[in-house]
Design a protein around this motif. Structure first.
Motif, PDB file in Angstrom:
ATOM      1  N   VAL A  88       7.414 -24.410 -26.310  1.00 41.03           N
ATOM      2  CA  VAL A  88       7.047 -23.152 -26.068  1.00 41.03           C
ATOM      3  C   VAL A  88       7.008 -22.815 -24.470  1.00 41.03           C
ATOM      4  O   VAL A  88       7.011 -21.497 -24.360  1.00 41.03           O
ATOM      5  CB  VAL A  88       5.442 -22.932 -26.551  1.00 41.03           C
ATOM      6  CG1 VAL A  88       5.406 -23.079 -28.067  1.00 41.03           C
ATOM      7  CG2 VAL A  88       4.666 -24.239 -25.790  1.00 41.03           C
ATOM      8  N   GLY A  89       7.260 -23.862 -23.593  1.00 39.70           N
ATOM      9  CA  GLY A  89       7.118 -23.449 -22.162  1.00 39.70           C
ATOM     10  C   GLY A  89       8.540 -22.597 -22.088  1.00 39.70           C
ATOM     11  O   GLY A  89       8.412 -21.612 -21.104  1.00 39.70           O
ATOM     12  N   VAL A  90       9.563 -22.871 -22.752  1.00 41.05           N
ATOM     13  CA  VAL A  90      10.699 -21.949 -22.596  1.00 41.05           C
ATOM     14  C   VAL A  90      10.594 -20.597 -22.936  1.00 41.05           C
ATOM     15  O   VAL A  90      11.071 -19.655 -22.228  1.00 41.05           O
ATOM     16  CB  VAL A  90      11.981 -22.551 -23.047  1.00 41.05           C
ATOM     17  CG1 VAL A  90      13.005 -21.737 -23.144  1.00 41.05           C
ATOM     18  CG2 VAL A  90      12.276 -23.860 -22.513  1.00 41.05           C
ATOM     19  N   ASP A  91       9.890 -20.417 -23.988  1.00 45.90           N
ATOM     20  CA  ASP A  91       9.322 -19.120 -24.620  1.00 45.90           C
ATOM     21  C   ASP A  91       8.672 -18.091 -23.402  1.00 45.90           C
ATOM     22  O   ASP A  91       9.069 -17.034 -23.292  1.00 45.90           O
ATOM     23  CB  ASP A  91       8.691 -19.131 -25.671  1.00 45.90           C
ATOM     24  CG  ASP A  91       9.628 -19.092 -27.054  1.00 45.90           C
ATOM     25  OD1 ASP A  91      10.931 -19.528 -26.806  1.00 45.90           O
ATOM     26  OD2 ASP A  91       9.297 -19.055 -28.361  1.00 45.90           O
ATOM     27  N   LEU A  92       7.525 -19.023 -22.707  1.00 45.82           N
ATOM     28  CA  LEU A  92       6.751 -18.509 -21.986  1.00 45.82           C
ATOM     29  C   LEU A  92       7.677 -18.140 -20.588  1.00 45.82           C
ATOM     30  O   LEU A  92       7.597 -16.930 -20.004  1.00 45.82           O
ATOM     31  CB  LEU A  92       5.811 -19.282 -21.570  1.00 45.82           C
ATOM     32  CG  LEU A  92       4.767 -19.641 -22.801  1.00 45.82           C
ATOM     33  CD1 LEU A  92       3.712 -20.542 -22.251  1.00 45.82           C
ATOM     34  CD2 LEU A  92       4.022 -18.304 -22.930  1.00 45.82           C
ATOM     35  N   LYS A  95       9.767 -14.925 -21.604  1.00 47.67           N
ATOM     36  CA  LYS A  95       8.856 -13.759 -21.542  1.00 47.67           C
ATOM     37  C   LYS A  95       8.553 -13.328 -20.163  1.00 47.67           C
ATOM     38  O   LYS A  95       8.511 -11.920 -20.112  1.00 47.67           O
ATOM     39  CB  LYS A  95       7.798 -14.094 -22.223  1.00 47.67           C
ATOM     40  CG  LYS A  95       6.816 -12.892 -22.558  1.00 47.67           C
ATOM     41  CD  LYS A  95       5.478 -13.065 -23.507  1.00 47.67           C
ATOM     42  CE  LYS A  95       4.554 -11.986 -23.560  1.00 47.67           C
ATOM     43  NZ  LYS A  95       3.459 -12.279 -24.590  1.00 47.67           N
ATOM     44  N   ARG A  96       8.230 -14.392 -19.574  1.00 47.34           N
ATOM     45  CA  ARG A  96       7.560 -13.702 -17.774  1.00 47.34           C
ATOM     46  C   ARG A  96       8.866 -13.031 -17.211  1.00 47.34           C
ATOM     47  O   ARG A  96       8.484 -12.015 -16.745  1.00 47.34           O
ATOM     48  CB  ARG A  96       7.453 -14.871 -17.070  1.00 47.34           C
ATOM     49  CG  ARG A  96       7.048 -14.777 -15.687  1.00 47.34           C
ATOM     50  CD  ARG A  96       6.413 -15.799 -15.167  1.00 47.34           C
ATOM     51  NE  ARG A  96       7.047 -17.120 -15.046  1.00 47.34           N
ATOM     52  CZ  ARG A  96       7.731 -17.328 -14.151  1.00 47.34           C
ATOM     53  NH1 ARG A  96       7.828 -16.750 -12.970  1.00 47.34           N
ATOM     54  NH2 ARG A  96       8.368 -18.564 -13.791  1.00 47.34           N
ATOM     55  N   ALA A 105      16.137 -12.468 -16.797  1.00 40.62           N
ATOM     56  CA  ALA A 105      16.006 -12.901 -18.142  1.00 40.62           C
ATOM     57  C   ALA A 105      17.027 -12.978 -19.231  1.00 40.62           C
ATOM     58  O   ALA A 105      16.989 -14.280 -19.992  1.00 40.62           O
ATOM     59  CB  ALA A 105      14.999 -11.766 -18.961  1.00 40.62           C
ATOM     60  N   VAL A 106      17.951 -12.391 -18.881  1.00 42.23           N
ATOM     61  CA  VAL A 106      19.369 -12.347 -19.698  1.00 42.23           C
ATOM     62  C   VAL A 106      20.083 -13.629 -19.157  1.00 42.23           C
ATOM     63  O   VAL A 106      20.368 -14.564 -20.070  1.00 42.23           O
ATOM     64  CB  VAL A 106      20.330 -11.192 -19.203  1.00 42.23           C
ATOM     65  CG1 VAL A 106      21.619 -11.604 -19.933  1.00 42.23           C
ATOM     66  CG2 VAL A 106      19.763 -10.135 -19.707  1.00 42.23           C
TER      67      VAL A 106
END
Length: 215
Positions: A88-92, A95-96, A105-106
């Motif tokens: 989940v850390g990668v998802d966060l 998202k940031r 982000a890309v």
């Protein structure tokens, strides 16, 4: 340029075009952040394989009709079912940056995809070495969504692995994995040694994909 950097650039859609220094610097910086954020986890189990009528496959409780996977599993009596995630850390992190810096982000998205593939390659190579001690050989990794292997089969794979409790990997109603930088896959096990690329492009029939690796 190392392999995962090349893969990230491929995911960015550069193909054979030269990449500028600024993008390279963004990619390398993204990997440094991902290394801090990632919590890599994998779960796998081995099941018997039955190849029934043409294109029909049974792997444990998993019933699949797929010409591509059937061909991939020919001469296999067993298969590895696996689930893996970067956490989940990668998802966060993604998202940031999606809220503050879309360009970054890309690049983070592309680097995370490359990191996940690198992790899977390393895991598969380790498994391959262990199976070869028993005179068994692994086939190419094949994930739901490749070719005609329906992505909806991910749900049963996750249940068979108890992936939600073991590595925190779940699936939405639209068949998207959560955390997003995750994957499920089937790896055939055979007594016959054949060429075994671990990369996805070698197993996919979509020849016009802009992200396709040269093979």
């Amino acid at each position: 340029m190392n392999t995962r950097t090349k893969e990230a650039i491929r995911y960015l859609g550069y193909g054979n075009h030269a990449v500028d220094d600024q993008t390279l610097a963004l990619v390398e910086d993204s990997f440094r952040e991902l290394d801090r954020a990632a919590d890599k986890r994998i779960i796998y189990r081995i099941f018997g394989v039955t190849l029934e009528e043409t294109n029909s496959i049974v792997i444990g409780k998993l019933n699949i009709v797929s010409r591509n996977l059937y061909r991939n599993l020919r001469d296999c009596g067993e298969a590895v079912l696996l689930g893996a995630t970067l956490g989940v850390g990668v998802d966060l992190l993604m998202k940031r940056y999606s809220l503050t810096d879309m360009s970054k982000a890309v690049v983070i998205q592309a680097a995370a995809a490359a990191m996940l593939e690198e992790y899977l390659d390393e895991c598969q190579q380790q498994l391959s070495r262990e199976f070869e001690k028993e005179g068994k050989y692994l086939r190419p990794r094949f994930s739901p969504g490749y070719g005609d292997f329906d992505i909806g089969h991910q749900g049963m794979i996750l249940r068979m692995l108890n992936a939600d409790k073991s590595i925190g990997l779940t699936m939405t109603d639209s068949c998207m994995l959560t955390p997003t930088k995750s994957v499920t896959a089937v790896i055939g096990i055979s007594d016959k040694k054949e060429r075994c690329p671990v990369k996805g492009c070698e197993s996919c029939d979509k020849r016009d994909c802009i992200y396709r690796r040269d093979t």
